[in-house]
Design a protein around this motif. Structure first.
Motif, PDB file in Angstrom:
ATOM      1  N   LEU A  87       0.691  -1.197   0.158  1.00 14.91           N
ATOM      2  CA  LEU A  87       0.123   0.039   0.063  1.00 14.91           C
ATOM      3  C   LEU A  87       0.834   1.204  -0.027  1.00 14.91           C
ATOM      4  N   TRP A  88       0.428   2.199  -0.115  1.00 11.68           N
ATOM      5  CA  TRP A  88       0.717   3.631  -0.217  1.00 11.68           C
ATOM      6  C   TRP A  88       1.645   3.928   1.093  1.00 11.68           C
ATOM      7  N   HIS A  89       2.954   4.110   0.938  1.00 15.75           N
ATOM      8  CA  HIS A  89       3.798   4.438   2.264  1.00 15.75           C
ATOM      9  C   HIS A  89       3.771   3.376   3.402  1.00 15.75           C
ATOM     10  N   GLN A  90       3.229   2.075   2.773  1.00 18.03           N
ATOM     11  CA  GLN A  90       3.371   0.745   3.883  1.00 18.03           C
ATOM     12  C   GLN A  90       4.659   0.652   4.585  1.00 18.03           C
ATOM     13  N   VAL A  91       5.773   0.562   3.721  1.00 20.01           N
ATOM     14  CA  VAL A  91       6.906   0.175   4.263  1.00 20.01           C
ATOM     15  C   VAL A  91       7.212   1.246   5.409  1.00 20.01           C
ATOM     16  N   ARG A  92       7.258   2.430   5.104  1.00 22.71           N
ATOM     17  CA  ARG A  92       7.666   3.375   5.895  1.00 22.71           C
ATOM     18  C   ARG A  92       6.937   3.810   7.212  1.00 22.71           C
TER      19      ARG A  92
END
Length: 528
Positions: free
Chosen positions: A335-340
């Motif tokens: 998803l959008w920005h999931q890792v961060r």
């Protein structure tokens, strides 16, 4: 013709007989303007005619084309993300540079006609070492469909046939995007035939051509012929990210245990940025998560008796202030920005600001239980890199140098040597900066420890235990750290002085909440 010539000569003769000295200033100016305008106009017409005669539009309809994949590596630090923006935005992106190079080399006519697909976009500042794109490019070879070489007309027919294949695959992925790609259109791929592989030796040197034009921090690593049904996004079976970070007095072992809770199939709406324009689907499957110590290039190049690089199964050693660690996460889609977001929560756990169970609580959510994501800072983007992308076997036959398809000896691969040379130069420049900063750290420590003594100008052998101790203290009370900012109540120094911050740390579950997806979606609808 002779009559015009005679009239011109007569006019010139009459002009030579004119008594300009007797003319008034106004009449002289008008006369000069009239004759200059005539000569200038005639000269411009001649130039325009010559230009239009010399320049001929490139005729893409007379060319042959082949479908290829490009393996791209880039450092995203200097770019506003991967995806190209509208021209009026005037921002620098990786994709923007790529298409500028492709069009300049006349490899494609435009984005729309080249049947372009990419593995995945990366945000501003994020890097990638294994970005994959697929597109039709101009070929130097003659028409031969058995080798994947098509005329302009054949290509138009082929694209029409592939529209249904691509649309079908999109429906399958959208229904169950994380089902280990079982329904992937590329799941059963036959090996490349020998004649096709042989034909690539006479093909254009796509790697060298593009790298000559692209910036040094965007590199084409290799190209491969691909099947007409290939789609870089929907054919990808996994994506692997690395997030690099300093130990900074973090509890690495606790973070290792915590990251394992992210594995499996979960609803990650509390670990991403909500996009109200996308479908309300936050289910994702994470195949693996781990944290390990990063390997420095100087360690890798040491003699064989000292070698032993760290990997995901490494046991984390005792804290050292200069250790760099890697958070590795692997899944089919993110998803959008999931890792961060995942990294941000792990930092809070590593600083003992949150218990390890916070991950279970944040994952325990669905449409009915959704009360909004707690507000927390996003981990910085610079340390994040897409390191690997997976595709079914026989999807690619990578070529990184012209006429070097069978011999993988690095010394014979000119493009490989060029890329390594550029990367080595970038590394040297950054390593020198790092050495300068390290030198100042040591000098500052020595200056403070020998303040106003006879030894303050002499750098003796550093006391490693003392040096590490002070660095650990500074990092554990780092007032400028992004995840500590405005959340430290009080730090007492050894001399009794205190550094005070007025705000206490607020646990995640007690913080204000972001709007839920449904709330954002309704607001979006009302604006329309």
């Amino acid at each position: 013709m002779s009559q015009d010539l005679n009239e011109k000569k007569l006019e010139e003769k009459q002009e030579s007989l004119l008594d300009f000295e007797s003319w008034e200033k106004k009449d002289l100016i008008n006369y000069i303007k009239k004759h200059i305008d005539i000569k200038t106009t005639t000269s411009n017409v001649n130039k325009t005619t010559n230009k239009s005669k010399g320049k001929r539009e490139f005729d893409f309809t007379k060319c042959c084309y082949r479908y290829i994949a490009l393996k791209i590596a880039y450092f995203g630090w200097n770019y506003q993300g991967f995806a190209a923006q509208a021209e009026e935005c005037n921002v620098s992106t990786i994709e923007g540079h790529l298409f500028d190079a492709l069009k300049k080399l006349k490899l494609i006519q435009d984005r729309k006609s080249c049947h372009y697909s990419l593995c995945g976009r990366t945000d501003k500042g994020v890097s990638a070492f294994s970005q994959i794109v697929g597109l039709y490019v101009r070929s130097t070879l003659q028409n031969d469909p058995s080798k994947g070489i098509y005329t302009f007309e054949e290509l138009k027919d082929l694209k029409k046939k592939n529209i249904k294949i691509e649309n079908d695959s999109m429906e399958i992925i959208n229904e169950n995007e994380d089902d280990n790609n079982k329904n992937n259109i590329n799941s059963n791929i036959e090996p490349f035939n020998e004649s096709l592989i042989k034909s690539t030796e006479q093909e254009m040197d796509y790697v060298n051509m593009l790298n000559r034009i692209l910036p040094a921090d965007i590199r084409i690593l290799a190209w491969s012929p691909i099947k007409p049904s290939f789609n870089a996004r929907y054919g990808c079976s996994y994506r692997k990210y690395h997030y690099f970070f300093s130990g900074q007095d973090l509890d690495i072992e606790l973070m290792q245990k915590a990251c394992k809770k992210l594995e499996g199939h979960h609803d990650f709406r509390n670990f991403c940025k909500i996009d109200p324009t996308k479908p309300n689907k936050f289910q994702r499957t994470i195949y693996s998560c781990s944290i390990f110590k990063a390997s420095d290039i100087s360690e890798i190049t040491k003699s064989s008796e000292n070698k032993g690089t760290s990997n995901s199964s490494s046991i984390v050693e005792n804290y050292h202030p200069f250790d760099i660690y890697v958070f590795e996460i692997k899944g089919m889609a993110f998803l959008w920005h999931q890792v961060r977001c995942c990294m941000a929560i792990l930092f809070l756990i590593g600083k003992h600001k949150e218990n390890i169970e916070i991950i279970d609580k944040l994952l325990n959510v669905d449409d009915e239980k959704d009360i909004g994501k707690p507000i927390y800072d996003l981990a910085p983007e610079i340390p994040l890199v897409l390191v690997d992308t997976g595709y079914p076997k026989n999807t690619f036959y990578w070529i990184n140098d012209k006429n070097v398809t069978s011999n993988n000896n690095p010394q014979n691969c000119i493009n490989y040597i060029k890329n390594m040379s550029i990367l080595l130069e970038i590394w040297q420049n950054e390593a020198i900066k790092l050495s300068l900063i390290s030198k100042l750290l040591i000098d500052q420590w020595h200056f403070q420890n020998h303040l106003n003594t006879d030894n303050n100008n002499t750098i003796n052998k550093i006391d490693a235990q003392n040096f590490n101790s002070i660095l650990k203290f500074i990092q554990s009370h780092n007032l400028d750290g992004w995840y500590n900012s405005k959340r430290i109540q009080k730090v007492t120094l050894k001399n009794g002085n205190t550094l005070t911050n007025t705000s206490n740390y607020t646990p995640l579950l007690k913080r204000k909440k972001c709007s839920t997806f449904n709330e954002k979606f309704e607001r979006k609808k009302q604006k329309k």
